[in-house]
Scaffold this motif. Structure first.
Motif, PDB file in Angstrom:
ATOM      1  N   SER A  36       0.837  -1.200   0.000  1.00  0.00           N
ATOM      2  CA  SER A  36       0.000   0.000   0.000  1.00  0.00           C
ATOM      3  C   SER A  36       0.871   1.248   0.000  1.00  0.00           C
ATOM      4  N   ALA A  48       1.458   5.014   1.577  1.00  0.00           N
ATOM      5  CA  ALA A  48       1.152   5.782   2.782  1.00  0.00           C
ATOM      6  C   ALA A  48       1.546   7.234   2.552  1.00  0.00           C
ATOM      7  N   SER A  88       0.132   0.851   7.102  1.00  0.00           N
ATOM      8  CA  SER A  88       0.719   0.149   5.957  1.00  0.00           C
ATOM      9  C   SER A  88       1.743  -0.898   6.403  1.00  0.00           C
TER      10      SER A  88
END
Ligand code: ADP
Ligand code: MG
Ligand code: MG
Length: 353
Positions: A191, A193, A202
Motif C-alpha cells: 500500500s 502511505a 501500511s
C-alpha cells in the motif's frame, strides 16, 4: 522425455498459474515430450491428471471464471493425489508454471535439486533472491543499478524501535512512501502511505504477510517498463514493453480482474533509453545469478530517469502475458520460447552432472 507441468499452487497467483499452464500445455511439442499435468491445490495437495501425449482439444479461454473448471482432469474427481516423488523421477523434466511463494521463491527449486531432476526457470538462489524485495535491493545496489531510496525493517525492529524508524522514513524518504512485504507478489500486502499515521497501518498490513518489510520512496506518474531476459551463461534481453494504466497503482484487481492494463510493445522509448534499460536488465539478471528466464521491471520518470523496481523469475506466462509478448516482438514466437526454456533447463542440468 516426460515433462511434469506443475501449476496452481499455494499462492495468490493460483488462478493466473492455471492460465499459464493452459497456454503451455497447448504449445508443447508432443513429438518430443509427454506431459504429466500436476495441479497443486490451494491447500498444497498435489493432484496428478491424465498423462498427455497430444495437445488436449479442450477449448481454453483467458477468463478467470472458467479457469477453475479447466484443470485437465487434475481435479479431485478424475485426478489422483500424489506425493512429489510419485511424479518427479528419472527422465522427467519439471516445468513449474507457478508464481509467488512456494513456486517462484526457490523452495520448489530446492526440491528439484534434491531429487536431481532438470527444471525450467531460475535456480534456487536466483529464485529466492528475486522473490525477496530487500535482498534484491542489496544486490541491485552492488551491481550499480539505480533504484529508489528505501528502508528495510523486521517485525522485531518495528516492535522495538518504531519511533526511530518513523523518523528515518520521514527524514530519509519523505512522504508518500510505498510499503511492501519483502516476499510476495501480485501487489498483495502493498500500500501507499501519505502520512506517518498511514505508514503505521501500511507497515502493520505488510507485516501480516512477512516478517520483513520494505518502505520506499513513492514515484508519482512514473511509467512502468518491463524487459524479458532469458538464458544461462549468455543471457539475452528483449525489447522493452510498457504497462499503460488507467490509475497509478497497479494492484491485484487491476492486474488480474479488471484487465484495465494495456501493454505497449515495444514501449515508446528512445534508442538510448532502450539500450540503458537493456544493460540494467542484464546486470540485474547476472547479479541474482539468473538462469532460464526473468522479467525485469523498471520505473521510468517523465524526465527519463530509470529506477529498477523488481525482478520476477517466473512471470505471468500465458500466450498473452507481457513476458512471451516481449519475446514475440523480439522475433521469438511462443512455441520457440517454450522449447528454448526446456533446452536451457537441460543444459544447466547437464553442466552440473
Ligand atoms: P509485486 O511484486 O507485487 O508486483 P511491485 O513492487 O511491483 O510488487 O509493486 C506493485 C505495483 O505497485 C507496481 O507495479 C507499481 O504500480 C506500484 N508501485 C510499487 N512501488 C512503487 C513506488 N515506489 N512508487 C510508485 N508506484 C509503485
Ligand atoms: Mg513481483
Ligand atoms: Mg511487480
Amino acid at each position: 522425455m516426460e515433462i511434469v507441468l506443475l501449476y496452481g499452487g499455494k499462492s495468490a497467483e493460483h488462478d493466473i498459474s492455471i492460465l499459464t499452464a493452459q497456454s503451455i500445455i497447448q504449445t508443447i511439442d508432443y513429438h518430443r515430450y509427454a506431459v504429466q499435468p500436476v495441479y497443486i491445490k490451494q491447500d498444497g495437495i498435489w493432484v496428478a491428471g491424465e498423462k498427455l501425449t497430444q495437445a488436449p482439444d479442450k477449448e481454453w479461454s483467458l477468463t478467470l471464471e472458467i479457469a477453475d473448471d479447466a484443470k485437465y482432469g487434475a481435479d479431485q474427481s478424475t485426478g489422483r493425489e500424489v506425493v512429489p516423488t510419485d511424479v518427479l523421477s528419472e527422465n522427467t523434466l519439471a516445468f513449474p508454471a507457478l508464481h509467488g511463494p512456494n513456486g517462484e521463491d526457490g523452495t520448489i527449486q530446492g526440491l528439484f535439486e534434491t531429487l536431481n531432476i532438470p527444471y525450467v526457470g531460475a535456480g534456487v538462489l536466483a529464485s529466492a533472491a528475486g522473490m525477496d524485495k530487500l535482498v534484491s535491493k542489496y544486490l541491485f545496489e552492488k551491481a550499480g543499478i539505480p533504484q529508489l531510496p528505501y528502508i528495510g525493517l523486521t517485525q522485531y525492529e518495528w516492535q522495538t524501535e518504531q519511533e526511530t524508524l518513523l523518523n528515518a522514513i520521514q527524514n530519509q524518504l519523505g512522504y508518500p512512501v510505498f510499503v511492501k512485504p519483502a516476499n510476495l507478489g501480485s501487489s498483495v500486502g502493498i500500500s501507499q502511505a501519505n502520512t506517518p499515521d498511514e505508514v503505521v497501518d501500511s507497515i502493520n498490513l505488510a507485516l501480516q504477510f512477512d516478517r520483513r518489510v520494505v518502505v520506499e520512496e513513492s514515484l508519482a506518474n512514473a511509467r512502468e517498463v518491463e524487459l524479458a531476459v532469458m538464458g544461462n551463461d549468455y543471457p539475452k534481453v528483449s525489447v522493452p514493453g510498457e504497462l499503460v494504466k488507467e490509475q497509478g497503482f497497479y494492484d491485484y484487481e487491476e492486474k488480474y480482474i479488471n484487465n484495465t492494463v494495456q501493454m505497449a510493445i515495444p514501449a515508446h522509448v528512445s534508442d538510448d533509453l532502450m539500450a540503458q534499460l537493456q544493460t540494467y536488465a542484464k546486470q540485474a539478471y547476472v547479479v541474482i545469478d539468473g538462469s532460464g528466464l526473468t522479467r525485469c521491471d523498471f520505473f521510468v520518470t517523465q524526465d527519463e530517469k530509470i529506477y529498477i523496481n523488481e525482478v520476477n523469475t517466473l512471470p505471468g506466462f500465458t500466450q498473452f502475458s507481457m513476458y512471451p509478448s516481449l519475446w514475440e516482438a523480439t522475433g521469438k514466437p511462443y512455441a520457440q520460447l517454450i522449447q528454448e526454456l526446456l533446452d536451457l533447463a537441460m543444459q544447466r542440468y547437464e553442466q552440473k552432472q
